[in-house]
Design a protein around this motif. Structure first.
Motif, PDB file in Angstrom:
ATOM      1  N   ASP A  17       2.054   1.746   0.200  1.00 26.33           N
ATOM      2  CA  ASP A  17       2.273   0.672  -0.757  1.00 26.33           C
ATOM      3  C   ASP A  17       1.728  -0.648  -0.213  1.00 26.33           C
ATOM      4  OD1 ASP A  17       3.846  -0.351  -3.242  1.00 26.33           O
ATOM      5  OD2 ASP A  17       4.487  -1.654  -1.603  1.00 26.33           O
ATOM      6  N   GLY A  18       0.812  -1.274  -0.962  1.00 26.09           N
ATOM      7  CA  GLY A  18       0.185  -2.506  -0.502  1.00 26.09           C
ATOM      8  C   GLY A  18       1.173  -3.641  -0.332  1.00 26.09           C
ATOM      9  N   GLY A  19       2.155  -3.726  -1.209  1.00 25.05           N
ATOM     10  CA  GLY A  19       3.149  -4.786  -1.100  1.00 25.05           C
ATOM     11  C   GLY A  19       3.928  -4.707   0.194  1.00 25.05           C
ATOM     12  N   THR A  20       4.258  -3.487   0.613  1.00 25.63           N
ATOM     13  CA  THR A  20       4.974  -3.322   1.873  1.00 25.63           C
ATOM     14  C   THR A  20       4.070  -3.636   3.057  1.00 25.63           C
ATOM     15  OG1 THR A  20       6.278  -1.575   0.827  1.00 25.63           O
ATOM     16  CG2 THR A  20       6.396  -1.741   3.214  1.00 25.63           C
ATOM     17  N   MET A  21       2.813  -3.233   2.967  1.00 27.59           N
ATOM     18  CA  MET A  21       1.881  -3.485   4.067  1.00 27.59           C
ATOM     19  C   MET A  21       1.608  -4.969   4.267  1.00 27.59           C
ATOM     20  SD  MET A  21       1.031  -0.798   5.760  1.00 27.59           S
ATOM     21  CE  MET A  21      -0.389  -1.458   6.646  1.00 27.59           C
ATOM     22  N   PHE A  22       1.767  -5.770   3.213  1.00 30.06           N
ATOM     23  CA  PHE A  22       1.477  -7.196   3.328  1.00 30.06           C
ATOM     24  C   PHE A  22       2.733  -8.062   3.236  1.00 30.06           C
ATOM     25  CE2 PHE A  22      -2.785  -5.640   2.340  1.00 30.06           C
ATOM     26  CZ  PHE A  22      -3.520  -6.340   3.270  1.00 30.06           C
ATOM     27  N   GLY A  23       3.905  -7.470   3.350  1.00 29.66           N
ATOM     28  CA  GLY A  23       5.133  -8.244   3.463  1.00 29.66           C
ATOM     29  C   GLY A  23       5.346  -9.206   2.316  1.00 29.66           C
ATOM     30  N   ASN A  24       5.491 -10.508   2.649  1.00 28.95           N
ATOM     31  CA  ASN A  24       5.790 -11.497   1.616  1.00 28.95           C
ATOM     32  C   ASN A  24       4.538 -12.152   1.040  1.00 28.95           C
ATOM     33  OD1 ASN A  24       5.080 -13.023   3.809  1.00 28.95           O
ATOM     34  ND2 ASN A  24       6.810 -14.443   3.697  1.00 28.95           N
ATOM     35  N   ALA A  25       3.348 -11.634   1.372  1.00 25.72           N
ATOM     36  CA  ALA A  25       2.119 -12.171   0.780  1.00 25.72           C
ATOM     37  C   ALA A  25       2.010 -11.684  -0.667  1.00 25.72           C
ATOM     38  CB  ALA A  25       0.899 -11.719   1.570  1.00 25.72           C
ATOM     39  N   PRO A  26       1.639 -12.548  -1.606  1.00 28.94           N
ATOM     40  CA  PRO A  26       1.544 -12.136  -3.011  1.00 28.94           C
ATOM     41  C   PRO A  26       0.382 -11.182  -3.242  1.00 28.94           C
ATOM     42  CG  PRO A  26       0.771 -14.397  -2.730  1.00 28.94           C
ATOM     43  CD  PRO A  26       1.352 -13.988  -1.422  1.00 28.94           C
ATOM     44  N   LYS A  27       0.546 -10.305  -4.213  1.00 23.76           N
ATOM     45  CA  LYS A  27      -0.481  -9.314  -4.515  1.00 23.76           C
ATOM     46  C   LYS A  27      -1.801  -9.971  -4.906  1.00 23.76           C
ATOM     47  CE  LYS A  27      -1.325  -5.141  -7.253  1.00 23.76           C
ATOM     48  NZ  LYS A  27      -0.798  -4.227  -8.285  1.00 23.76           N
ATOM     49  N   ALA A  28      -1.739 -11.095  -5.592  1.00 26.65           N
ATOM     50  CA  ALA A  28      -2.966 -11.790  -5.993  1.00 26.65           C
ATOM     51  C   ALA A  28      -3.811 -12.181  -4.794  1.00 26.65           C
ATOM     52  CB  ALA A  28      -2.619 -13.037  -6.812  1.00 26.65           C
ATOM     53  N   LEU A  29      -3.145 -12.369  -3.637  1.00 29.22           N
ATOM     54  CA  LEU A  29      -3.863 -12.717  -2.418  1.00 29.22           C
ATOM     55  C   LEU A  29      -4.357 -11.469  -1.698  1.00 29.22           C
ATOM     56  CD1 LEU A  29      -4.765 -14.800  -0.286  1.00 29.22           C
ATOM     57  CD2 LEU A  29      -2.468 -14.624   0.718  1.00 29.22           C
ATOM     58  N   TRP A  30      -3.434 -10.519  -1.402  1.00 31.96           N
ATOM     59  CA  TRP A  30      -3.825  -9.404  -0.544  1.00 31.96           C
ATOM     60  C   TRP A  30      -4.775  -8.428  -1.219  1.00 31.96           C
ATOM     61  CZ3 TRP A  30      -2.589  -4.679  -2.432  1.00 31.96           C
ATOM     62  CH2 TRP A  30      -1.390  -4.473  -3.101  1.00 31.96           C
ATOM     63  N   GLN A  31      -4.758  -8.376  -2.556  1.00 33.86           N
ATOM     64  CA  GLN A  31      -5.659  -7.446  -3.227  1.00 33.86           C
ATOM     65  C   GLN A  31      -7.126  -7.890  -3.133  1.00 33.86           C
ATOM     66  OE1 GLN A  31      -4.403  -6.378  -7.182  1.00 33.86           O
ATOM     67  NE2 GLN A  31      -5.453  -4.421  -7.075  1.00 33.86           N
ATOM     68  N   LYS A  32      -7.352  -9.142  -2.762  1.00 37.47           N
ATOM     69  CA  LYS A  32      -8.719  -9.587  -2.499  1.00 37.47           C
ATOM     70  C   LYS A  32      -9.240  -8.993  -1.193  1.00 37.47           C
ATOM     71  CE  LYS A  32      -7.999 -14.099  -4.743  1.00 37.47           C
ATOM     72  NZ  LYS A  32      -7.956 -15.573  -4.514  1.00 37.47           N
ATOM     73  N   ASP A  37      -4.741   0.779  -5.947  1.00 37.45           N
ATOM     74  CA  ASP A  37      -4.889   1.599  -7.149  1.00 37.45           C
ATOM     75  C   ASP A  37      -3.848   1.181  -8.177  1.00 37.45           C
ATOM     76  OD1 ASP A  37      -2.465   2.760  -6.411  1.00 37.45           O
ATOM     77  OD2 ASP A  37      -3.370   4.618  -5.700  1.00 37.45           O
ATOM     78  N   GLU A  38      -3.748   1.943  -9.256  1.00 34.93           N
ATOM     79  CA  GLU A  38      -2.848   1.572 -10.351  1.00 34.93           C
ATOM     80  C   GLU A  38      -1.382   1.605  -9.945  1.00 34.93           C
ATOM     81  OE1 GLU A  38      -3.484   5.934 -10.274  1.00 34.93           O
ATOM     82  OE2 GLU A  38      -4.812   4.177 -10.219  1.00 34.93           O
ATOM     83  N   ARG A  39      -1.064   2.284  -8.847  1.00 34.63           N
ATOM     84  CA  ARG A  39       0.317   2.328  -8.352  1.00 34.63           C
ATOM     85  C   ARG A  39       0.572   1.307  -7.252  1.00 34.63           C
ATOM     86  NH1 ARG A  39       1.741   7.715  -6.059  1.00 34.63           N
ATOM     87  NH2 ARG A  39      -0.348   7.583  -5.179  1.00 34.63           N
ATOM     88  N   GLY A  40      -0.443   0.512  -6.924  1.00 35.34           N
ATOM     89  CA  GLY A  40      -0.284  -0.480  -5.866  1.00 35.34           C
ATOM     90  C   GLY A  40      -0.475   0.084  -4.476  1.00 35.34           C
ATOM     91  N   MET A  41      -1.062   1.278  -4.357  1.00 30.39           N
ATOM     92  CA  MET A  41      -1.276   1.923  -3.063  1.00 30.39           C
ATOM     93  C   MET A  41      -2.641   1.525  -2.506  1.00 30.39           C
ATOM     94  SD  MET A  41       1.493   3.908  -2.732  1.00 30.39           S
ATOM     95  CE  MET A  41       1.193   5.428  -1.814  1.00 30.39           C
ATOM     96  N   ILE A 226       0.508 -13.466   7.982  1.00 40.64           N
ATOM     97  CA  ILE A 226       0.539 -12.180   7.297  1.00 40.64           C
ATOM     98  C   ILE A 226       1.186 -11.123   8.191  1.00 40.64           C
ATOM     99  CG2 ILE A 226      -0.826 -10.404   6.148  1.00 40.64           C
ATOM    100  CD1 ILE A 226      -0.793 -13.132   4.738  1.00 40.64           C
ATOM    101  N   THR A 227       2.287 -10.569   7.714  1.00 41.96           N
ATOM    102  CA  THR A 227       3.007  -9.515   8.427  1.00 41.96           C
ATOM    103  C   THR A 227       3.303  -8.378   7.454  1.00 41.96           C
ATOM    104  OG1 THR A 227       5.154 -10.534   7.961  1.00 41.96           O
ATOM    105  CG2 THR A 227       4.068 -11.178  10.014  1.00 41.96           C
ATOM    106  N   MET A 228       3.882  -7.311   7.970  1.00 43.93           N
ATOM    107  CA  MET A 228       4.224  -6.160   7.141  1.00 43.93           C
ATOM    108  C   MET A 228       5.714  -6.114   6.842  1.00 43.93           C
ATOM    109  SD  MET A 228       1.950  -3.031   8.755  1.00 43.93           S
ATOM    110  CE  MET A 228       2.608  -3.166  10.424  1.00 43.93           C
ATOM    111  N   GLY A 229       6.053  -5.495   5.726  1.00 39.84           N
ATOM    112  CA  GLY A 229       7.452  -5.252   5.418  1.00 39.84           C
ATOM    113  C   GLY A 229       8.100  -4.294   6.392  1.00 39.84           C
ATOM    114  N   TYR A 230       7.283  -3.509   7.096  1.00 41.67           N
ATOM    115  CA  TYR A 230       7.797  -2.572   8.098  1.00 41.67           C
ATOM    116  C   TYR A 230       8.207  -3.275   9.392  1.00 41.67           C
ATOM    117  CZ  TYR A 230       5.439   0.895   5.133  1.00 41.67           C
ATOM    118  OH  TYR A 230       5.033   1.673   4.080  1.00 41.67           O
ATOM    119  N   ASP A 231       7.766  -4.511   9.604  1.00 42.03           N
ATOM    120  CA  ASP A 231       8.059  -5.216  10.849  1.00 42.03           C
ATOM    121  C   ASP A 231       9.543  -5.564  10.934  1.00 42.03           C
ATOM    122  OD1 ASP A 231       5.341  -5.149  11.503  1.00 42.03           O
ATOM    123  OD2 ASP A 231       4.953  -7.049  10.489  1.00 42.03           O
ATOM    124  N   ARG A 232      10.134  -5.341  12.086  1.00 39.88           N
ATOM    125  CA  ARG A 232      11.574  -5.587  12.248  1.00 39.88           C
ATOM    126  C   ARG A 232      11.873  -7.073  12.423  1.00 39.88           C
ATOM    127  NH1 ARG A 232      13.116  -5.912  17.943  1.00 39.88           N
ATOM    128  NH2 ARG A 232      15.191  -5.123  17.474  1.00 39.88           N
TER     129      ARG A 232
END
Length: 290
Positions: A17-32, A37-41, A226-232
């Motif tokens: 999931d792209g949202g998780t990989m980019f943490g609190n960065a908005p999709k409009a930014l990280w998708q550049k 894909d259509e599921r955000g992966m 830019i960090t990940m949602g997986y980061d503790r």
């Protein structure tokens, strides 16, 4: 002077999931940076670093591998059925038996899964690399033995016991060094992504290479915030990243990224206008001698 070759080879790829990989960065930014894909992966690579120095063949990370059962492969969208890392080693004229050291920044499945043989029905995967020393951070190894509920699914059940049973497990701490052939490997300990992750700083005769692990999973994460949602511990990770990038600039070190599907490595410099570290040269493949 002993020359050392640095080659990025591929392991199995997956999608997360792209949202998780980019943490609190908005999709409009990280998708550049990495399209979804259509599921955000987004595509997630397993970029493993093969280092040939004298009679030694060192492998930094093994990727997610092919050990997962079909239902778990589907969950993590692992694309290939076969063990891609073994094929990549064969393309270099090597097998897993030729590897002298496997250096693992941490034991999450997407970094250590390639240690295991491909899934077969009704059979437990075997540990590969029969002649290698397995170099792991002491603190992260303990974490893998008794993970927190938040990251339990990231570790591979039974893997710590398999590694211990070989008698070839080498545990390191932050600041420790490993001298192999013409190389000196210094381990920088990071706590931001997972406890005790070790980032290897590889010093060859004529240059330095940093395998960034999940401190900087790919080129977009060179951006400090830019960090990940997986980061503790995201704020701590940013501080660690800043420290590493500043040293990379000072040493003109080459950064190698574990998960970027397009850019496997980069050099960085301090941008005097933006007043931050930025990529100066990027690589889509890597096969260099230092």
């Amino acid at each position: 002077m002993q020359e050392t070759s640095f080659i990025v080879i591929r392991g199995n790829s997956m999608r997360l999931d792209g949202g998780t990989m980019f943490g609190n960065a908005p999709k409009a930014l990280w998708q550049k940076w990495i399209p979804a894909d259509e599921r955000g992966m987004i595509d997630i690579a397993s970029n493993c670093l093969l280092v040939k120095s004298g009679n030694h063949n060192l492998l930094f990370e093994t990727g997610c591998g092919a050990y997962l059962s079909p239902d778990m492969k589907a969950r993590f969208a692992v694309k290939e059925e076969t063990h891609i890392l073994m094929q990549s080693l064969a393309e270099q004229g090597l097998s897993d038996a030729d590897i002298s050291h496997v250096v693992l920044s941490h034991l999450h499945f997407d970094h250590a899964g390639g240690l295991l043989s491909a899934w077969e029905p009704d059979r437990e995967p075997d540990l590969l690399f029969p002649n290698a020393l397995f170099v792991v951070g002491e603190e992260n190894f303990k974490r893998s033995q008794s993970p927190h509920h938040r990251d339990r699914a990231s570790f591979i059940p039974g893997l710590p016991e398999k590694l211990q049973a070989t008698g070839r497990l080498v545990l390191k701490r932050g600041g420790d060094r490993l001298v192999v052939g013409g190389l000196t490997i210094e381990f920088f300990q990071s706590q931001g992504h997972t406890p005790g992750m070790l980032v290897p700083w590889i010093q060859a005769q004529t240059g330095s290479v940093i395998y960034t692990a999940d401190l900087i999973p790919g080129l977009p994460w060179v951006n400090l915030p830019i960090t990940m949602g997986y980061d503790r511990f995201a704020e701590g990770l940013v501080d660690e990243k800043k420290q590493m990038l500043e040293r990379a600039v000072d040493e003109n070190a080459l950064l190698v990224f574990p998960h970027d599907p397009t850019h496997v490595a980069a050099r960085v410099e301090c941008d005097p206008v933006k007043k931050r570290v930025m990529p100066s040269k990027v690589f889509e493949t890597l096969n260099i001698t230092l």
